[in-house]
Design a protein around this motif. Structure first.
Motif, short mmCIF file in Angstrom:
data_model
loop_
_atom_site.label_atom_id
_atom_site.label_comp_id
_atom_site.label_asym_id
_atom_site.label_seq_id
_atom_site.Cartn_x
_atom_site.Cartn_y
_atom_site.Cartn_z
N ILE A 117 -22.76 122.75 28.80
CA ILE A 117 -21.56 121.92 28.95
C ILE A 117 -20.35 122.76 29.34
CG2 ILE A 117 -19.93 120.42 27.73
CD1 ILE A 117 -22.33 119.39 26.12
N SER A 118 -20.20 123.92 28.72
CA SER A 118 -19.01 124.74 28.98
C SER A 118 -19.11 125.51 30.30
CB SER A 118 -18.77 125.73 27.85
OG SER A 118 -19.74 126.77 27.89
N GLY A 119 -20.35 125.79 30.72
CA GLY A 119 -20.53 126.60 31.91
C GLY A 119 -20.30 128.08 31.65
N GLN A 120 -20.21 128.46 30.38
CA GLN A 120 -19.97 129.85 30.00
C GLN A 120 -21.12 130.37 29.16
OE1 GLN A 120 -16.24 130.03 27.96
NE2 GLN A 120 -15.08 129.26 29.68
N LYS A 121 -21.42 131.64 29.34
CA LYS A 121 -22.46 132.31 28.56
C LYS A 121 -21.82 132.98 27.36
CE LYS A 121 -26.19 132.19 31.38
NZ LYS A 121 -27.26 131.31 31.00
N LEU A 122 -22.49 132.91 26.22
CA LEU A 122 -22.04 133.63 25.03
C LEU A 122 -22.92 134.87 24.90
CD1 LEU A 122 -21.42 130.95 22.25
CD2 LEU A 122 -19.75 132.30 23.50
N GLN A 123 -22.44 135.97 25.41
CA GLN A 123 -23.21 137.20 25.37
C GLN A 123 -22.36 138.30 24.73
OE1 GLN A 123 -24.02 137.76 29.52
NE2 GLN A 123 -25.84 136.48 29.46
N GLY A 124 -23.04 139.33 24.27
CA GLY A 124 -22.33 140.46 23.69
C GLY A 124 -21.50 140.05 22.50
N LYS A 125 -20.22 140.31 22.58
CA LYS A 125 -19.33 139.99 21.46
C LYS A 125 -18.73 138.60 21.58
CE LYS A 125 -18.22 144.73 20.38
NZ LYS A 125 -17.22 145.68 19.96
N GLY A 126 -19.17 137.82 22.57
CA GLY A 126 -18.66 136.47 22.72
C GLY A 126 -19.06 135.61 21.54
N SER A 127 -18.14 134.79 21.08
CA SER A 127 -18.40 133.94 19.93
C SER A 127 -17.65 132.63 20.11
CB SER A 127 -17.94 134.63 18.64
OG SER A 127 -18.27 133.85 17.53
N PHE A 128 -18.25 131.57 19.62
CA PHE A 128 -17.64 130.25 19.69
C PHE A 128 -17.48 129.76 18.26
CE2 PHE A 128 -18.27 125.62 19.84
CZ PHE A 128 -17.18 125.29 20.62
N GLN A 129 -16.26 129.35 17.91
CA GLN A 129 -16.01 128.89 16.55
C GLN A 129 -15.23 127.59 16.59
OE1 GLN A 129 -14.16 132.03 14.33
NE2 GLN A 129 -15.97 133.30 14.44
N TYR A 130 -15.62 126.67 15.71
CA TYR A 130 -14.92 125.41 15.51
C TYR A 130 -14.58 125.31 14.05
CZ TYR A 130 -15.67 122.41 19.68
OH TYR A 130 -15.62 121.82 20.92
N ASN A 131 -13.42 124.81 13.76
CA ASN A 131 -13.03 124.50 12.39
C ASN A 131 -12.35 123.14 12.42
OD1 ASN A 131 -13.67 126.90 10.71
ND2 ASN A 131 -12.35 127.89 12.22
N TYR A 132 -13.02 122.15 11.89
CA TYR A 132 -12.47 120.80 11.80
C TYR A 132 -12.16 120.54 10.35
CZ TYR A 132 -14.41 120.08 16.42
OH TYR A 132 -14.70 120.18 17.74
N SER A 133 -11.08 119.84 10.13
CA SER A 133 -10.71 119.53 8.75
C SER A 133 -9.96 118.20 8.70
CB SER A 133 -9.82 120.64 8.19
OG SER A 133 -9.41 120.31 6.90
N ASN A 134 -10.24 117.45 7.64
CA ASN A 134 -9.53 116.19 7.40
C ASN A 134 -8.17 116.45 6.78
OD1 ASN A 134 -11.37 114.29 8.35
ND2 ASN A 134 -12.54 114.35 6.47
N ASP A 135 -7.90 117.68 6.39
CA ASP A 135 -6.65 118.01 5.72
C ASP A 135 -5.46 117.63 6.60
OD1 ASP A 135 -8.10 118.98 3.64
OD2 ASP A 135 -7.84 121.09 4.19
N GLU A 136 -4.46 117.04 6.00
CA GLU A 136 -3.24 116.67 6.71
C GLU A 136 -2.26 117.83 6.74
OE1 GLU A 136 -2.39 113.51 8.04
OE2 GLU A 136 -4.48 112.97 7.76
N ASN A 137 -2.52 118.89 5.98
CA ASN A 137 -1.57 120.00 5.85
C ASN A 137 -1.45 120.80 7.11
OD1 ASN A 137 -1.33 119.17 3.22
ND2 ASN A 137 -2.85 120.59 2.47
#
Length: 104
Positions: free
Chosen positions: A84-104
């Motif tokens: 989907i992204s068209g990008q490779k995650l190689q070497g030190k590449g990293s993908f991170q998601y943080n979802y939160s319901n917190d309103e803060n």
């Protein structure tokens, strides 16, 4: 000087239009990736709330809510991300998601 300024202004406008087009493409891919990841994570039973979870994916590890997942799942999600992204995650590449319901 006026002609030089006009020329530079036109170049700047062209660069801005190119940047805007790239941003629009990125936004579409980002939304598609977001939706696909949430759908698969729910389907695989890795999350219960699509708006409250964390994810880490790279060429060595796949974690959901800080829990390491299997190599088979890492490969599956890596392939989904890259397709989907068209990008490779190689070497030190990293993908991170943080979802939160917190309103803060």
């Amino acid at each position: 000087e006026q002609k030089i300024w006009e020329k530079e202004q036109k170049k700047w406008e062209k660069d801005q239009q190119k940047w805007q087009a790239e941003q629009q493409v990125w936004e579409v891919k980002s939304k598609a990736l977001d939706a696909a990841l949430k759908k698969e994570l729910l389907k695989d039973g890795l999350i219960t709330d699509p708006n409250d979870f964390s994810l880490e994916l790279n060429d060595q590890v796949f974690k959901v809510n800080k829990k390491k997942q299997s190599e088979a799942l890492r490969k599956k999600y890596l392939e989904l991300y890259e397709s989907i992204s068209g990008q490779k995650l190689q070497g030190k590449g990293s993908f991170q998601y943080n979802y939160s319901n917190d309103e803060n």
